[in-house]
Design a protein around this motif. Structure first.
Motif, mmCIF file in Angstrom:
data_model
loop_
_atom_site.group_PDB
_atom_site.id
_atom_site.type_symbol
_atom_site.label_atom_id
_atom_site.label_comp_id
_atom_site.label_asym_id
_atom_site.label_seq_id
_atom_site.Cartn_x
_atom_site.Cartn_y
_atom_site.Cartn_z
ATOM 1 N N THR A 51 -4.520 -0.930 7.319
ATOM 2 C CA THR A 51 -4.733 0.353 6.867
ATOM 3 C C THR A 51 -3.902 1.336 7.922
ATOM 4 O O THR A 51 -4.152 2.651 7.975
ATOM 5 C CB THR A 51 -6.206 0.814 7.164
ATOM 6 O OG1 THR A 51 -6.644 0.676 8.301
ATOM 7 C CG2 THR A 51 -7.040 0.186 5.876
ATOM 8 N N GLY B 172 0.902 -1.080 -0.172
ATOM 9 C CA GLY B 172 0.054 -0.104 -0.016
ATOM 10 C C GLY B 172 0.684 1.203 -0.202
ATOM 11 O O GLY B 172 2.012 1.168 -0.307
ATOM 12 N N THR C 8 -4.457 0.743 -0.062
ATOM 13 C CA THR C 8 -3.585 -0.409 0.088
ATOM 14 C C THR C 8 -4.588 -1.596 -0.721
ATOM 15 O O THR C 8 -5.593 -1.397 -1.021
ATOM 16 C CB THR C 8 -3.648 -1.073 1.351
ATOM 17 O OG1 THR C 8 -2.649 -2.171 1.517
ATOM 18 C CG2 THR C 8 -4.913 -1.364 1.801
ATOM 19 N N TYR D 93 2.353 -2.691 8.753
ATOM 20 C CA TYR D 93 3.302 -2.849 7.902
ATOM 21 C C TYR D 93 4.683 -3.011 8.343
ATOM 22 O O TYR D 93 5.207 -2.454 9.057
ATOM 23 C CB TYR D 93 3.197 -1.488 6.845
ATOM 24 C CG TYR D 93 1.836 -1.508 5.974
ATOM 25 C CD1 TYR D 93 0.651 -1.100 6.554
ATOM 26 C CD2 TYR D 93 1.884 -2.161 4.688
ATOM 27 C CE1 TYR D 93 -0.414 -1.233 5.857
ATOM 28 C CE2 TYR D 93 0.706 -2.185 3.987
ATOM 29 C CZ TYR D 93 -0.468 -1.679 4.730
ATOM 30 O OH TYR D 93 -1.665 -1.718 3.983
#
Length: 123
Positions: free
Chosen positions: A105, A34, A49, A110
């Motif tokens: 999100t 993303g 993403t 990540y």
């Protein structure tokens, strides 16, 4: 380990378009890839993403203007940005999530990050 290499970005007038690309290099195939962005003095924020097995999400501020596409064979994702506004000015970061559930999100979901590329939208 996943390395992310970004390209694209630059200076554009309001209402214009830009396209960012991100290539993932590594043995591990990301669960999701993303884009985030960070403007001066602000926190890094989610842009959009795409989960490799299906599913995507966009920030409300970019819905209808930004689109993420992917190339499975090349392990790349692109961020097409249309109708750009001065408030879209930021450093844009590509990110990859090694594993997860649902559509990630938030920054903490990540594991890997690109070096960032500057997008500047003039009024």
């Amino acid at each position: 380990q996943v390395q992310l290499v970004e390209s694209g970005g630059g200076l554009v007038q309001a209402g214009g378009s830009l396209r960012l690309s991100c290539a993932a290099d590594g043995r591990t195939f990301p669960y999701a890839m993303g884009w985030f962005r960070q403007a001066p003095g602000k926190e890094r924020e989610f842009v959009g993403t795409m989960v490799w097995i299906g599913g995507d999400a966009y920030a409300d501020s970019v819905k209808g203007r930004f689109t993420i596409s992917r190339d499975n064979a090349k392990k790349t994702i692109d961020l097409q940005m249309n109708s750009l506004k001065p408030e879209d000015t930021a450093v844009y970061y590509c990110a990859a999530s090694a594993r997860g559930l649902g559509v990630p999100t938030v920054v903490s979901q990540y594991n890997y990050w690109g070096q960032g590329t500057q997008v500047t939208v003039s009024s």
